[in-house]
Design a protein around this motif. Structure first.
Motif, short mmCIF file in Angstrom:
data_model
loop_
_atom_site.label_atom_id
_atom_site.label_comp_id
_atom_site.label_asym_id
_atom_site.label_seq_id
_atom_site.Cartn_x
_atom_site.Cartn_y
_atom_site.Cartn_z
N THR A 181 0.95 -1.10 -0.14
CA THR A 181 0.04 -0.06 -0.22
C THR A 181 1.02 1.26 0.01
N ILE A 182 0.81 2.20 -1.12
CA ILE A 182 1.61 3.13 -1.16
C ILE A 182 1.82 4.13 -0.07
N ALA A 183 0.84 4.63 0.55
CA ALA A 183 0.93 5.32 1.63
C ALA A 183 1.57 4.92 2.72
N ASN A 184 1.17 3.71 2.98
CA ASN A 184 1.67 2.69 4.18
C ASN A 184 3.29 2.83 4.13
N ALA A 185 3.65 2.33 3.17
CA ALA A 185 5.11 2.08 2.52
C ALA A 185 5.92 3.32 2.89
N LEU A 186 5.38 4.36 2.39
CA LEU A 186 6.17 5.59 2.27
C LEU A 186 6.13 6.45 3.56
N ASN A 190 8.92 0.97 8.83
CA ASN A 190 9.84 0.91 9.99
C ASN A 190 11.23 0.36 9.83
N PRO A 191 12.21 1.03 10.15
CA PRO A 191 12.09 2.47 10.68
C PRO A 191 11.57 3.55 9.51
N SER A 192 11.43 4.52 9.86
CA SER A 192 10.91 5.79 9.33
C SER A 192 11.91 6.17 7.99
N ILE A 193 11.23 6.40 6.72
CA ILE A 193 12.11 7.03 5.75
C ILE A 193 12.50 8.51 6.15
N SER A 194 13.81 8.96 5.89
CA SER A 194 13.93 10.20 6.45
C SER A 194 12.98 11.16 5.51
N SER A 195 12.51 12.18 6.60
CA SER A 195 11.56 13.06 6.00
C SER A 195 12.27 14.27 4.90
N GLU A 196 13.50 14.37 5.13
CA GLU A 196 14.31 15.25 4.07
C GLU A 196 14.37 14.66 2.77
N LEU A 197 14.34 13.22 2.81
CA LEU A 197 14.48 12.29 1.65
C LEU A 197 13.07 12.47 0.97
N LEU A 198 11.90 12.44 1.61
CA LEU A 198 10.80 12.44 1.11
C LEU A 198 9.95 13.76 0.84
N SER A 199 10.63 14.69 1.54
CA SER A 199 10.56 16.15 1.13
C SER A 199 11.00 16.42 -0.25
N LYS A 200 12.04 15.94 -0.40
CA LYS A 200 13.08 16.18 -1.99
C LYS A 200 12.24 15.48 -3.01
N PHE A 202 9.07 14.38 -3.11
CA PHE A 202 7.81 14.93 -3.29
C PHE A 202 7.81 16.34 -3.54
N GLN A 203 8.92 17.07 -3.51
CA GLN A 203 9.33 18.61 -3.44
C GLN A 203 8.19 19.33 -2.89
N VAL A 204 8.22 19.16 -1.54
CA VAL A 204 7.09 19.79 -0.60
C VAL A 204 8.03 20.12 0.45
N ASP A 205 7.37 20.99 1.41
CA ASP A 205 8.11 21.35 2.71
C ASP A 205 8.19 20.27 3.76
N LYS A 206 9.07 20.19 4.39
CA LYS A 206 9.50 19.04 5.22
C LYS A 206 8.47 18.86 6.37
N SER A 207 7.74 20.00 6.54
CA SER A 207 6.71 20.09 7.46
C SER A 207 5.33 19.15 7.03
N ILE A 208 5.16 19.27 5.87
CA ILE A 208 4.19 18.41 5.03
C ILE A 208 4.47 16.86 5.36
N ASP A 210 6.27 15.52 7.87
CA ASP A 210 6.37 15.44 9.10
C ASP A 210 4.86 14.92 9.53
N TYR A 211 3.99 15.95 9.21
CA TYR A 211 2.65 15.77 9.23
C TYR A 211 2.09 14.30 8.87
N LEU A 212 2.32 14.11 7.58
CA LEU A 212 2.11 12.67 7.16
C LEU A 212 2.56 11.74 7.78
N GLN A 213 3.77 11.64 8.39
CA GLN A 213 4.26 10.47 9.08
C GLN A 213 3.80 10.50 10.39
N LYS A 214 3.09 11.20 10.78
CA LYS A 214 2.35 11.27 12.23
C LYS A 214 0.93 10.68 12.25
#
Length: 222
Positions: A181-186, A190-200, A202-208, A210-214
């Protein structure tokens, strides 16, 4: 010489087709055995002694799924882990129940093509082709009795767009198709993928990110 090229082409095509599916069985059945003590590893599960096999090894009753979850859909898998008699047979299935507006979220089956049959209701379905094919989006609204195919490994989904409940049956070309499941995998790895990596990525702010991972990401497969 042309005949040689033709033969080579056929052999190459045949080998590519064979490698895309589970290995062909070498016996009538190989009922999976969970007790792996003193067993050797195989690409699948070890086999029960044929003399101990019984009809129940090939039987499973599937109830309607509980759709009271955030996605409003429940996938009831009948893979080799749920039905031991599927071992080595290269096929499995799932029942998918949808509440109104229920969603089987975008996901892939890394080891199987899926063919979906609508038993009841109206579903909006689709899949996206690979980067090589330009990420084309193929979509269709299905009604009772309609069939749709999702090619192996491609991201796909089903959404109930009717006013009542919906039910579909999926057949898959592997005893153990796997589900990613795409959303679950990203966002729930476990452990979490780096938010910096995902931010780059998806080309969105890191805060977005961080919100999604919570968030609580539902797994509606069982």
């Amino acid at each position: 010489m042309k005949s040689v090229y033709f033969l080579v082409s056929i052999l190459a095509l045949t080998s590519s087709i064979v490698s895309a599916y589970d290995p062909s069985p070498l016996q009538d059945f190989c009922v999976a055995l969970n007790d792996t003590k003193n067993a050797v590893f195989v690409n699948g599960k070890v086999c029960k002694d044929p003399k101990a096999v019984k009809a129940e090894d090939f039987f499973r009753h599937v109830e309607a799924g509980n759709t009271s979850n955030p996605l409003g859909a429940q996938v009831s898998q009948v893979f080799v882990d749920q039905l031991a008699g599927l071992n080595t047979l290269g096929i499995s299935m799932a029942r998918i129940d949808f509440a109104p507006k229920g969603l089987n979220a975008p996901h892939t089956h890394p080891r199987a093509t899926e063919i979906l049959f609508v038993v009841e209701g109206t579903l909006y379905v689709g899949f996206v082709s690979s980067n090589q094919d330009g990420n084309r989006f193929f979509t269709k609204v299905l009604n009772k009795g309609d069939v749709f195919v999702f090619p192996i490994g491609l991201i796909h989904f089903q959404l109930n767009v009717g006013y009542g409940n919906a039910v579909a049956i999926a057949a898959l070309s592997s005893q153990n198709p796997g589900t990613v499941t795409i959303a679950n995998a990203l966002f729930k790895s476990n452990p979490s993928i780096s938010s910096e990596l995902l931010s780059k990525a998806f080309q969105v702010d890191k805060s977005i990110i961080d919100y999604l991972q919570k968030q609580f990401w539902t797994d509606n497969n069982h």
